[in-house]
Design a protein around this motif. Sequence first.
Motif, mmCIF file in Angstrom:
data_model
loop_
_atom_site.group_PDB
_atom_site.id
_atom_site.type_symbol
_atom_site.label_atom_id
_atom_site.label_comp_id
_atom_site.label_asym_id
_atom_site.label_seq_id
_atom_site.Cartn_x
_atom_site.Cartn_y
_atom_site.Cartn_z
ATOM 1 N N SER A 138 0.825 -1.206 0.000
ATOM 2 C CA SER A 138 0.000 0.000 0.000
ATOM 3 C C SER A 138 0.863 1.261 0.000
ATOM 4 O O SER A 138 2.002 1.250 0.471
ATOM 5 C CB SER A 138 -0.909 0.012 1.227
ATOM 6 N N GLU A 139 0.270 2.338 -0.520
ATOM 7 C CA GLU A 139 0.983 3.621 -0.503
ATOM 8 C C GLU A 139 1.265 4.048 0.928
ATOM 9 O O GLU A 139 2.328 4.610 1.217
ATOM 10 C CB GLU A 139 0.149 4.696 -1.207
ATOM 11 N N ALA A 140 0.312 3.791 1.820
ATOM 12 C CA ALA A 140 0.487 4.185 3.223
ATOM 13 C C ALA A 140 1.703 3.500 3.838
ATOM 14 O O ALA A 140 2.483 4.120 4.567
ATOM 15 C CB ALA A 140 -0.766 3.846 4.023
ATOM 16 N N THR A 141 1.890 2.215 3.510
ATOM 17 C CA THR A 141 3.040 1.469 4.042
ATOM 18 C C THR A 141 4.341 2.050 3.543
ATOM 19 O O THR A 141 5.298 2.261 4.307
ATOM 20 C CB THR A 141 2.941 -0.014 3.643
ATOM 21 N N VAL A 142 4.405 2.320 2.231
ATOM 22 C CA VAL A 142 5.622 2.890 1.650
ATOM 23 C C VAL A 142 5.886 4.281 2.218
ATOM 24 O O VAL A 142 7.027 4.618 2.573
ATOM 25 C CB VAL A 142 5.511 2.950 0.116
ATOM 26 N N ALA A 143 4.838 5.083 2.320
ATOM 27 C CA ALA A 143 4.999 6.436 2.857
ATOM 28 C C ALA A 143 5.537 6.397 4.284
ATOM 29 O O ALA A 143 6.427 7.180 4.648
ATOM 30 C CB ALA A 143 3.660 7.171 2.811
ATOM 31 N N GLN A 144 5.015 5.467 5.093
ATOM 32 C CA GLN A 144 5.494 5.333 6.471
ATOM 33 C C GLN A 144 6.966 4.932 6.503
ATOM 34 O O GLN A 144 7.746 5.452 7.303
ATOM 35 C CB GLN A 144 4.658 4.292 7.216
ATOM 36 N N ARG A 145 7.343 4.007 5.622
ATOM 37 C CA ARG A 145 8.746 3.576 5.583
ATOM 38 C C ARG A 145 9.671 4.742 5.252
ATOM 39 O O ARG A 145 10.743 4.906 5.860
ATOM 40 C CB ARG A 145 8.927 2.466 4.536
ATOM 41 N N ILE A 146 9.264 5.550 4.282
ATOM 42 C CA ILE A 146 10.107 6.668 3.862
ATOM 43 C C ILE A 146 10.194 7.723 4.959
ATOM 44 O O ILE A 146 11.280 8.216 5.284
ATOM 45 C CB ILE A 146 9.569 7.275 2.552
#
Length: 406
Positions: free
Chosen positions: A148-156
């Motif tokens: 999910s975009e949310a997961t990637v955004a959190q990682r970044i």
Amino acid sequence: MSTAQAVETVFRIESARIIAAVARIVRDVGIAEELAQDAVVAALEQWPATGVPDRPGAWLTATAKHRAIDLVRRRETYARKLAEVGRTLEDVPPPAEPADPDDIDDDLLRLVFTSCHPVLATEAQIALTLRLMGGLTTQEIARAFLTSEATVAQRIVRAKRTLAKAGVPFEVPYGTDRDERLASVLEVIYLVFNEGYSATAGDDLVRPALCEDALRLARVLAALMPAEPEVHGLAALLEFQASRIAARTGPGGEPVLLADQNRSKWNRLLIHRGVEAMRHAGTGPYSVQAAIAGCHAAAVRYEDTDWTAIATLYGRLVLLVPSPVVELNRAVAVSMARGPGAALPLVDALASEPALRAYHLLPSVRGDLLERLGRPAEARAEFERAAALTHNGQERALLLQRAARL
């Protein structure tokens, strides 16, 4: 092309250099990315009236750097920061660092070493590298890795916060520290390419865009570190592997096995680039893998493949990187060089390896050997087990077809 499209295109190409140049001033990749985005907003506001500059990348870089300078000047620690970056403010080379024969002064190199710092988890390193060095959006990274975009955004976000909290310096490390960090950088690029070359999940076997991003990063790194043999080894490996992408799938996206690939579709330019990179490669793991890929690239027909040489190279790779996956690949090469009967005991010996318990290629390879040995019932069971283990739809379909034929 509209102004907005021009801005997007230029930023996609130049984003890594812009962020790297700004990060040298503010010493924080998160803030540097925000300032680079501010420069894009400025371009969207000004270029429709003034026109696209002759050197749009330089315009964006200068705008972002000016904003970085303003930020530094507003900080309470202005005097100390000004002393550190004084020459940068005047657009002249920064103060010389301690003399070192291995010193490499390049902002892009600093950026890639920072985004792959070991304080970050591998998933965070990959996401941040693709964001900062590859210029990918959060949506593109999420799509590439089927998350999910949310997961990637959190990682970044967490990655940038972790780097800032840990006080990670924006620099190229020296000596043994560089060797350790370089291994992490190479691994991230390698993992990104592999996910594009053979997707672990989803409906597509190959995601060429992800391979292209990893290959571009490898080329940049090879240009920035010309004296590092393993950097060239990785570049050669990816060039050779990328040369076969067009032939790896059929019209419907179905996998095409190596023996059945139309070699006229192999990209000869990429193969040539791989050969050239091999001239500067060394004897490390990526270089040995590149030599294996080079053996495949050199064979005009599948029947011309030098499997004896490939089996020998896999034997060398096992010594460098002891791994059951490498052992499995060596068994495949042995089966081609000396027959399936010589390879089956090697594969059976790997059955108890915990790392391969859920690895679909183990029963897939075993099924292939059993089929060649004339044991169809056992082979069918292995192909069915492999199909149940894989998370990739195209691979599952191929394995079930092979089982059905038996």
